[in-house]
Design a protein around this motif. Structure first.
Motif, PDB file in Angstrom:
ATOM      1  N   ALA A 167     -14.304  24.808  -3.693  1.00 12.47           N
ATOM      2  CA  ALA A 167     -12.813  25.375  -3.866  1.00 12.47           C
ATOM      3  C   ALA A 167     -12.938  25.975  -5.500  1.00 12.47           C
ATOM      4  CB  ALA A 167     -11.895  24.600  -3.675  1.00 12.47           C
ATOM      5  N   HIS A 173      -3.414   5.380   7.874  1.00 11.59           N
ATOM      6  CA  HIS A 173      -3.977   4.066   7.013  1.00 11.59           C
ATOM      7  C   HIS A 173      -3.937   2.906   7.982  1.00 11.59           C
ATOM      8  CE1 HIS A 173      -5.336   1.483   4.027  1.00 11.59           C
ATOM      9  NE2 HIS A 173      -4.052   0.722   4.325  1.00 11.59           N
ATOM     10  N   TRP A 177      -8.098  18.254  -2.395  1.00 14.21           N
ATOM     11  CA  TRP A 177      -6.881  19.259  -2.288  1.00 14.21           C
ATOM     12  C   TRP A 177      -6.215  19.782  -3.638  1.00 14.21           C
ATOM     13  CZ3 TRP A 177      -5.848  20.742   2.487  1.00 14.21           C
ATOM     14  CH2 TRP A 177      -6.430  19.960   3.531  1.00 14.21           C
ATOM     15  N   PHE A 206       0.819  -1.125  -0.054  1.00 13.57           N
ATOM     16  CA  PHE A 206       0.247   0.063  -0.003  1.00 13.57           C
ATOM     17  C   PHE A 206       0.910   1.375   0.083  1.00 13.57           C
ATOM     18  CE2 PHE A 206      -3.847   2.261   0.817  1.00 13.57           C
ATOM     19  CZ  PHE A 206      -3.395   3.477   1.547  1.00 13.57           C
ATOM     20  N   ASN A 209      -4.387   9.797   4.678  1.00 15.64           N
ATOM     21  CA  ASN A 209      -4.585   8.496   4.307  1.00 15.64           C
ATOM     22  C   ASN A 209      -3.276   7.578   4.507  1.00 15.64           C
ATOM     23  OD1 ASN A 209      -7.062   7.048   4.183  1.00 15.64           O
ATOM     24  ND2 ASN A 209      -7.547   8.655   2.610  1.00 15.64           N
ATOM     25  N   GLU A 210      -2.265   8.298   4.129  1.00 15.94           N
ATOM     26  CA  GLU A 210      -0.996   7.712   4.031  1.00 15.94           C
ATOM     27  C   GLU A 210      -0.383   7.587   5.616  1.00 15.94           C
ATOM     28  OE1 GLU A 210      -2.053   9.193   1.196  1.00 15.94           O
ATOM     29  OE2 GLU A 210      -2.166   7.269   0.608  1.00 15.94           O
ATOM     30  N   MET A 261      -2.868  16.686   6.780  1.00 14.84           N
ATOM     31  CA  MET A 261      -4.318  16.287   6.431  1.00 14.84           C
ATOM     32  C   MET A 261      -4.474  15.960   5.061  1.00 14.84           C
ATOM     33  SD  MET A 261      -6.899  18.598   8.830  1.00 14.84           S
ATOM     34  CE  MET A 261      -6.333  19.183  10.021  1.00 14.84           C
ATOM     35  N   LYS A 262      -3.572  16.571   3.929  1.00 17.66           N
ATOM     36  CA  LYS A 262      -3.507  16.364   2.652  1.00 17.66           C
ATOM     37  C   LYS A 262      -3.229  14.838   2.454  1.00 17.66           C
ATOM     38  CE  LYS A 262      -2.154  20.408   0.478  1.00 17.66           C
ATOM     39  NZ  LYS A 262      -1.453  21.354  -0.223  1.00 17.66           N
ATOM     40  N   ASN A 263      -2.174  14.407   3.417  1.00 16.55           N
ATOM     41  CA  ASN A 263      -1.707  12.967   3.116  1.00 16.55           C
ATOM     42  C   ASN A 263      -2.388  12.116   4.183  1.00 16.55           C
ATOM     43  OD1 ASN A 263      -0.222  13.553   0.874  1.00 16.55           O
ATOM     44  ND2 ASN A 263       1.294  14.388   2.434  1.00 16.55           N
ATOM     45  N   ARG A 288     -14.703  28.198  -6.256  1.00 15.11           N
ATOM     46  CA  ARG A 288     -15.312  29.393  -6.241  1.00 15.11           C
ATOM     47  C   ARG A 288     -14.468  30.548  -6.929  1.00 15.11           C
ATOM     48  NH1 ARG A 288     -12.753  28.165  -2.079  1.00 15.11           N
ATOM     49  NH2 ARG A 288     -11.480  29.856  -0.655  1.00 15.11           N
ATOM     50  N   PRO A 323     -10.730   4.045   4.128  1.00 16.98           N
ATOM     51  CA  PRO A 323     -10.007   4.968   4.196  1.00 16.98           C
ATOM     52  C   PRO A 323     -10.667   6.301   5.143  1.00 16.98           C
ATOM     53  CG  PRO A 323     -10.951   4.972   2.041  1.00 16.98           C
ATOM     54  CD  PRO A 323     -11.214   3.697   2.945  1.00 16.98           C
ATOM     55  N   PHE A 378     -13.659  17.560   4.295  1.00 14.59           N
ATOM     56  CA  PHE A 378     -12.840  19.165   4.105  1.00 14.59           C
ATOM     57  C   PHE A 378     -13.583  19.925   3.471  1.00 14.59           C
ATOM     58  CE2 PHE A 378      -8.990  20.769   5.943  1.00 14.59           C
ATOM     59  CZ  PHE A 378      -9.002  22.177   5.330  1.00 14.59           C
ATOM     60  N   ASN A 379     -14.270  21.002   3.983  1.00 13.84           N
ATOM     61  CA  ASN A 379     -14.696  22.080   2.886  1.00 13.84           C
ATOM     62  C   ASN A 379     -13.582  23.043   2.811  1.00 13.84           C
ATOM     63  OD1 ASN A 379     -17.582  21.846   2.425  1.00 13.84           O
ATOM     64  ND2 ASN A 379     -17.399  21.075   4.543  1.00 13.84           N
ATOM     65  N   HIS A 380     -13.198  23.233   1.414  1.00 15.20           N
ATOM     66  CA  HIS A 380     -12.118  24.116   1.223  1.00 15.20           C
ATOM     67  C   HIS A 380     -12.787  25.611   0.950  1.00 15.20           C
ATOM     68  CE1 HIS A 380      -8.863  20.892   0.484  1.00 15.20           C
ATOM     69  NE2 HIS A 380     -10.042  20.175   0.273  1.00 15.20           N
ATOM     70  N   GLY A 436     -16.973  19.346  -0.823  1.00 12.18           N
ATOM     71  CA  GLY A 436     -16.103  20.233  -0.151  1.00 12.18           C
ATOM     72  C   GLY A 436     -15.156  20.643  -0.966  1.00 12.18           C
ATOM     73  N   ASP A 488     -11.973   9.997   5.773  1.00 14.06           N
ATOM     74  CA  ASP A 488     -12.636  11.057   4.901  1.00 14.06           C
ATOM     75  C   ASP A 488     -12.926  12.280   5.839  1.00 14.06           C
ATOM     76  OD1 ASP A 488     -15.773  11.697   3.050  1.00 14.06           O
ATOM     77  OD2 ASP A 488     -13.747  12.490   3.086  1.00 14.06           O
ATOM     78  N   TRP A 494       1.397   4.382  -2.972  1.00 16.85           N
ATOM     79  CA  TRP A 494       1.309   5.859  -2.563  1.00 16.85           C
ATOM     80  C   TRP A 494       2.633   6.532  -3.116  1.00 16.85           C
ATOM     81  CZ3 TRP A 494       3.934   8.730   1.365  1.00 16.85           C
ATOM     82  CH2 TRP A 494       3.470  10.189   1.457  1.00 16.85           C
ATOM     83  N   GLU A 535      -9.125  -1.347   6.601  1.00 16.15           N
ATOM     84  CA  GLU A 535     -10.041  -0.501   7.124  1.00 16.15           C
ATOM     85  C   GLU A 535     -10.632   0.613   6.361  1.00 16.15           C
ATOM     86  OE1 GLU A 535     -11.563  -0.611  10.182  1.00 16.15           O
ATOM     87  OE2 GLU A 535     -10.563  -2.295  10.822  1.00 16.15           O
ATOM     88  N   TYR A 586      -2.167  16.387  -6.608  1.00 15.60           N
ATOM     89  CA  TYR A 586      -1.873  18.036  -6.316  1.00 15.60           C
ATOM     90  C   TYR A 586      -0.582  18.544  -6.340  1.00 15.60           C
ATOM     91  CZ  TYR A 586      -0.279  16.463  -1.487  1.00 15.60           C
ATOM     92  OH  TYR A 586       0.464  16.203  -0.622  1.00 15.60           O
TER      93      TYR A 586
END
Lengths: 277, 467
Positions: A227, B135, A197, A92, B131-132, B127-129, A229, B141, B146-148, A223, B143, A96, B139, A171
């Protein structure tokens, strides 16, 4: 007083990692918080390890039918052998790392050939295609991923249209495209690594971007759409078939309100009213 | 002493592995295996001896179970461990009772202190990564939802120059912020009434809000999967040893070291003293009380803040940022159904009572709604649907976090006092405390300005826009 026993016990626990050992199969194990380190799911906090759990996939879990046989077999092995579990978590992480590696910043090309050529090289190495400003021909890669060096003739020409459908852009890859001030079209259909992101970083193209296609990207959620906007100059936006949006009807209406000059295309959603069960 | 008693009890129980008759034999002359009857038994009383063959299946099953338990991979141990109590020894005890899930969940880089900006940026990178980092195999992932949508700070004439200076600091650290004049603001957000606004600071990237419970749950799940033990209880006492030294002026100074933490299980009289090497005080609003048990005066106290949820069908749409007005009133969008949440910080003199979490709706009517309605005319018609209250871990000294060791206490690390910004800085602060513990000093972000030293030497590090 029991300290030496506890440390001995912990030593035995940790050495179990080095030995392939069978693990307890019962899903009704006592509520212990003393599970072996790096175990899959201690019963006290997470659901007990059963043989029909959702597969360890990266996409949002939405499948209701039981996972295929090979996934179930792999899960069965992972719950019983530490080696298999270690291999799976390692693979995994490798996946990544591979994505991050392909999206690094091409600083060498940027220093020697300029940022436009660096952006062009990056796009071609990810099997995308692009078109320079003022040129009408597209630079593409063939099916095996090979491309010729013709794009090197056009030094210091910014990019106008970029098509990265079904590529692994994320990103971090936008570092390579940062200085493209005349980018008009960006197409990201079906990209598995494009997430919220990524959309937040698109504000760097706010003056020039006119057309954006992010349909079929599995990781985009509501969400991230907020972005968009900043892209006030956007004329065409395609948000069809985004599996990550929970209530597409409302979101499309809100998007149209947010970007009044933009023409929003949103196909592939089932807008029929469902009975509340 | 109780552990030894428990060991004795277990040894006695272990004898049950082999069937041993513990009852007196009344008829010593009978056959070894008891009566073997060829016809149906007519007696109704119990046999006087343990009949080995009759109980054979049961005994075999018990033996098999005990053998399974003893194999590696099960959690049987020769020592009887009471699972409802915390362990007797631990390497690191982290004490935390925080308002994480009551938070509005916003994260921004628009601070004036460089340390705060760097902490927020590091947390966004985390927070960008996520899941890395967090993790867990097999289980779902993580989520964060996040509201940008960014933060929008409004400034009137008096504070506009402070906002400009802050903007320069933020840009120098790489935060993506833009300044807007009143006309640009009106163009971008036509639903804002720009009276009195001289300058606005708008976050373009890495700002917004997320679900705090998901973050907390992800951290907990990963920690448990790596082998941490979770125990729920209340710290009532500390045992510590002190060396008393005399300073040059003749004052007595005590250098202390915590040896054990007494944890009381909730709703019961059981308690467990945990011997530990390091204690991390992340107790949020109650960290002052915890430090007082050790004789340390930590200027952190709980301050109650209200958050009101209201519904306004004509309110601003998807691009609503986290708006913070010059008066201190803030609001943000919640979900897609025209719901918003809002709140404000009351004045110093009118701080509400912190003994409970009851909400005062009068506060909304008097202090929040008028400012909201004047700033956003569409919010004049709204209906409050619910509200909740939470405690800020308010640092009365300078409203910024305290991170690091106390000079008089060798093994307690503080990570508290963030006055409303604890959640957004939490991943980066956690990393900083881990660096302190493992390496002895900060390696990624230098937070020595936020240490205990400034409190003792009375040098406040004030933030210029506090929420």
């Amino acid at each position: 007083m029991s300290a030496p026993f506890m440390s001995l016990y912990r030593c035995c626990q940790r050495s179990a990692l080095l030995v392939v050992s069978r693990r307890s199969l019962s899903s009704v194990s006592p509520p212990s918080s003393v599970s072996p380190p790096s175990s899959v799911s201690p019963p006290s906090s997470v659901s007990p390890p059963s043989s029909v759990s959702p597969p360890s996939s990266v996409s949002p879990p939405s499948s209701v039918s039981p996972p295929p046989l090979h996934t179930r077999f792999l899960l069965y092995l992972t719950q019983r052998f530490y080696d298999v579990e270690m291999l799976q978590s390692w693979s995994f992480l490798q996946r990544w790392k591979r994505v991050q590696k392909r999206n690094t910043y091409y600083s060498y090309v940027q220093k020697n050939y300029g940022s436009d050529i660096a952006a062009a090289y990056y796009i071609l190495s990810l099997k995308g295609r692009f078109r320079f400003v003022g040129q009408s021909e597209w630079f593409i890669t063939d099916r095996r991923g090979k491309f010729n060096g013709d794009f090197l003739d056009h030094k210091n020409t910014p990019l106008e249209e970029v098509n990265m459908n079904y590529t692994g852009i994320n990103y971090r890859g936008l570092d390579n495209l940062e200085v493209q001030k005349s980018l008009r079209t960006l197409s990201l259909r079906g990209c598995p690594e494009v997430n919220d992101w990524f959309l937040a970083r698109l504000h760097m193209f706010e003056d020039s971007l006119e057309e954006l296609d992010i349909s079929h990207c599995p990781r985009i959620t509501t969400g991230g759409l907020a972005a968009l906007r900043n892209l006030k100059g956007l004329k065409r936006l395609d948000v069809s078939s985004l599996p990550g949006i929970s209530s597409p009807g409302v979101v499309i209406i809100l998007l149209e309100e947010m970007l009044p000059k933009c023409d929003v295309t949103a196909n592939g959603y089932d807008h029929t009213l469902r009975e509340e069960s | 002493m109780s552990t030894w008693q428990r060991v004795h009890v277990n040894l006695r129980k272990a004898h049950g592995l082999f069937p041993v008759s513990s009852r007196r034999v009344t008829q010593p002359n009978t056959w070894k295996y008891g009566h073997v009857t060829l016809c149906k038994s007519l007696s109704t009383s119990r046999p006087l001896r343990n009949d080995f063959f009759k109980d054979l299946e049961v005994q075999l099953a018990a033996m098999r179970q005990k053998a399974l338990d003893a194999l590696p991979g099960s959690d049987w141990s020769p020592l009887e461990m009471d699972r409802s109590l915390p362990p007797e020894r631990a390497d690191v005890v982290i004490y935390s009772q925080a308002s994480t899930v009551l938070s509005a969940g916003g994260i921004r880089q628009q601070f004036s202190l460089p340390e705060n900006i760097c902490l927020s940026m590091a947390s966004t990178q985390f927070m960008k990564n996520i899941n890395e980092h967090l993790h867990v195999l097999n289980e779902d992932p993580v989520d964060l939802q996040f509201n940008h949508s960014g933060y929008l700070f409004l400034a009137n004439e008096e504070v506009a120059h402070i906002m400009e200076e802050n903007y320069k600091t933020q840009r120098s650290f790489g935060a993506h912020v833009s300044l807007l004049s009143a006309t640009q603001l009106k163009e971008k957000f036509p639903w804002i009434n720009t009276d009195g606004v001289a300058l606005a600071s708008y976050g373009l990237e890495n700002e917004g809000w997320f679900d705090p419970w998901t973050l907390l749950h992800a951290f907990k799940r990963k920690a448990l999967s790596l082998g941490a033990e979770q125990c729920i209880g209340e710290v009532t006492d500390f045992k510590y040893t002190s060396n008393i030294a005399t300073t040059a002026e003749g004052d007595q100074v005590a250098q202390s070291r915590i040896t054990s933490v007494k944890v009381q299980v909730s709703n019961s009289l059981e308690y467990q003293p945990i011997e530990c090497a390091i204690v991390v005080n992340a107790a949020g609003a109650l960290s002052g009380k915890l430090a007082a048990m050790l004789g340390i005066s930590l200027p952190v106290e709980p301050r109650k803040r209200y958050i009101y949820v209201f519904n306004c069908p004509d309110g601003p749409g998807l691009d609503t940022p986290f708006l913070i007005d010059c008066s201190g009133v803030w609001f943000r969008r919640e979900g897609l159904g025209g719901n918003y949440i809002a709140g404000t910080s009351p004045e110093e003199a009118l701080e509400p009572d912190t003994s409970d979490l009851e909400v005062d709706y009068q506060f909304f009517e008097e202090k929040v709604w008028p400012h909201l309605a004047s700033r956003v005319p569409a919010l004049e018609k709204l209906k409050v649907t619910s509200a909740w209250a939470g405690f800020y871990d308010y640092n009365t000294f300078d409203q910024n976090g305290v991170i690091g060791l106390h000079p008089f206490l060798n093994n307690m690390f503080f990570a508290t006092g963030f006055s409303g910004h604890g959640l957004q800085h939490s991943p980066a602060v956690g990393r900083a405390v881990a660096e302190l513990i493992m390496e002895g000093n900060f390696t990624s972000i230098d937070l020595s300005n936020l240490s205990f030293r400034r409190i003792i030497q009375k040098e406040p590090m004030l933030e210029r826009n506090i929420l």
